[in-house]
Design an enzyme around this catalytic site. Structure first.
Site, PDB file in Angstrom:
ATOM      1  N   ASP A 145       0.790  -1.236   0.000  1.00 38.88           N
ATOM      2  CA  ASP A 145       0.000   0.000   0.000  1.00 38.88           C
ATOM      3  C   ASP A 145       0.819   1.281   0.000  1.00 38.88           C
ATOM      4  O   ASP A 145       0.265   2.364   0.189  1.00 38.88           O
ATOM      5  CB  ASP A 145      -0.967   0.007   1.186  1.00 38.88           C
ATOM      6  CG  ASP A 145      -0.246  -0.063   2.530  1.00 38.88           C
ATOM      7  OD1 ASP A 145       0.958  -0.394   2.545  1.00 38.88           O
ATOM      8  OD2 ASP A 145      -0.888   0.216   3.559  1.00 38.88           O
ATOM      9  N   GLU A 146       2.125   1.197  -0.213  1.00 38.04           N
ATOM     10  CA  GLU A 146       2.899   2.434  -0.270  1.00 38.04           C
ATOM     11  C   GLU A 146       4.126   2.269  -1.155  1.00 38.04           C
ATOM     12  O   GLU A 146       4.673   1.181  -1.303  1.00 38.04           O
ATOM     13  CB  GLU A 146       3.304   2.911   1.118  1.00 38.04           C
ATOM     14  CG  GLU A 146       4.173   1.960   1.895  1.00 38.04           C
ATOM     15  CD  GLU A 146       4.616   2.541   3.233  1.00 38.04           C
ATOM     16  OE1 GLU A 146       4.946   3.756   3.300  1.00 38.04           O
ATOM     17  OE2 GLU A 146       4.649   1.780   4.213  1.00 38.04           O
TER      18      GLU A 146
END
Length: 363
Positions: free
Chosen positions: A111-112
């Site tokens: 997610d990043e």
């Protein structure tokens, strides 16, 4: 166009998706929206919170919390088992969007990621506009929001992405970086964990301004190879490059508990969750490995690791899970509280097609 050789002229974006696992689940089932939601293990089986939505966070629920504690804080909270294959598929869609702006993409997790857009000519090379367009494209493609931090280095871009969540866009310009860092608590510095933060506090270092008072020659005997990074970061400088093709010696996943735990079954459930993430990471990168390591950090910040090496590379996720109870038993002590658990697979080798569908069986 800015030169990538000038660290103050680089344009770095850090994208951090908002409550990613929970957001994907709410997208798949709109009836979950507006209701407190936990993605994680069953509270009746001593599971662990992988993540939760913002409605659940309002009750003080957070990742790495015991599911039964989350249930006590919010009896009406909804629990959903993680579906990492789904999250990885969505993550791959997001990464495809990143690559349309720059080949310099460094994923940190599902997610990043960091993006170096110094050489991107879209929107006149204005990184803020590029970040805004990336957020728009992600929303259109996935119906999910992410927060973006824009700055001249990785350190500040990551800090910025966390400043206005959810769905935020924060810019830290070169003239503002040192001032921001001066007021930043040491515990919020990327790369400074709880042990180092506690050690710095003993030295009277609690903010970036405090750290900035220490010359490099005083930091080096105390913090070794990390001293130069701390010295530079305190001045708003980070010379690390965005590395899209870093060679990996190991793949791991860990979680820190806000409240220390002592129950072995609860620890084992947390390790199984981490092991599944590692297995999926191995699959994506077409790797396997021979050594499984369990990492345990106790409440006093002392750390123990225990490893098991197989004669041949792992051929199944079950192999990894089967060794976890023994490694955990060897790493822990009865009655001693644990604050962090992790699983790592090392001695990595590429998956050979001649050996059969190894990676598929890791799931």
């Amino acid at each position: 166009m800015a030169s990538a050789d000038d660290p103050y002229a680089r344009r770095i974006i850090h994208i951090d998706m908002d409550a990613f696992y929970a957001a994907v689940e709410m997208r798949e089932d709109p009836s979950l929206r507006g209701r407190p939601l936990v993605v994680g293990g069953d509270p009746e089986r001593r599971g662990t919170v992988a993540t939760c939505n913002y409605e659940a966070r309002a009750y003080g629920i957070h990742s790495a919390m015991a599911s039964r504690t989350a249930k006590k804080r919010c009896p009406e909270v909804i629990f959903i088992r993680p579906r990492f294959d789904l999250y990885r598929a969505v993550s791959a869609e997001i990464r495809e969007i990143f690559l349309q702006y720059t080949p310099k993409v460094e994923p940190l997790s599902l997610d990043e990621a960091y993006l170096d857009v110094t050489g991107c000519r879209l929107f006149g090379g204005i990184a803020t506009d590029i970040a805004r367009d990336i957020k728009r494209r992600i929303l259109e493609k996935t119906r999910l929001t992410g927060s973006a931090g824009v700055s001249y280095n990785k350190f500040l871009a990551k800090i910025a992405s966390d400043m206005n969540k959810p769905d935020g866009l924060t810019v830290v310009r070169p003239e503002d970086g040192p001032k921001l860092v001066a007021h930043l608590p040491i515990r919020k510095f990327f790369g400074i964990g709880p042990v180092t933060a506690a050690r710095m506090k003993e030295l009277g270092i609690e903010t970036g301004a405090d750290l900035g008072q220490w010359p490099l020659e005083r930091l080096q005997p105390l913090f070794g190879k990390h001293a130069e990074y701390y010295y530079q970061a305190a001045r708003g400088v980070d010379l690390r490059e965005v590395e899209p093709d870093r060679p990996r010696k190991s793949l791991g996943s860990e979680t820190t508990f806000v409240q220390d735990i002592q129950d072995l079954e609860e620890m084992l459930n947390a390790l199984k969750l981490r092991a599944r993430e590692v297995a999926l990471d191995l699959q994506e990168k077409q790797l396997t490995g021979k050594t499984v390591t369990v990492k345990v950090k106790f409440s006093d910040f002392t750390q123990v690791t225990r490893s098991h090496s197989f004669d041949r590379p792992l051929t199944s996720y079950r192999q990894m899970v089967a060794i976890l109870p023994d490694l955990l038993r060897r790493a822990t002590e009865p009655g001693r509280a644990v604050r962090l658990l992790g699983v790592t697979v090392s001695n990595l080798v590429p998956h050979s097609d001649e050996e059969g569908p190894v990676q598929r069986s890791l799931l």
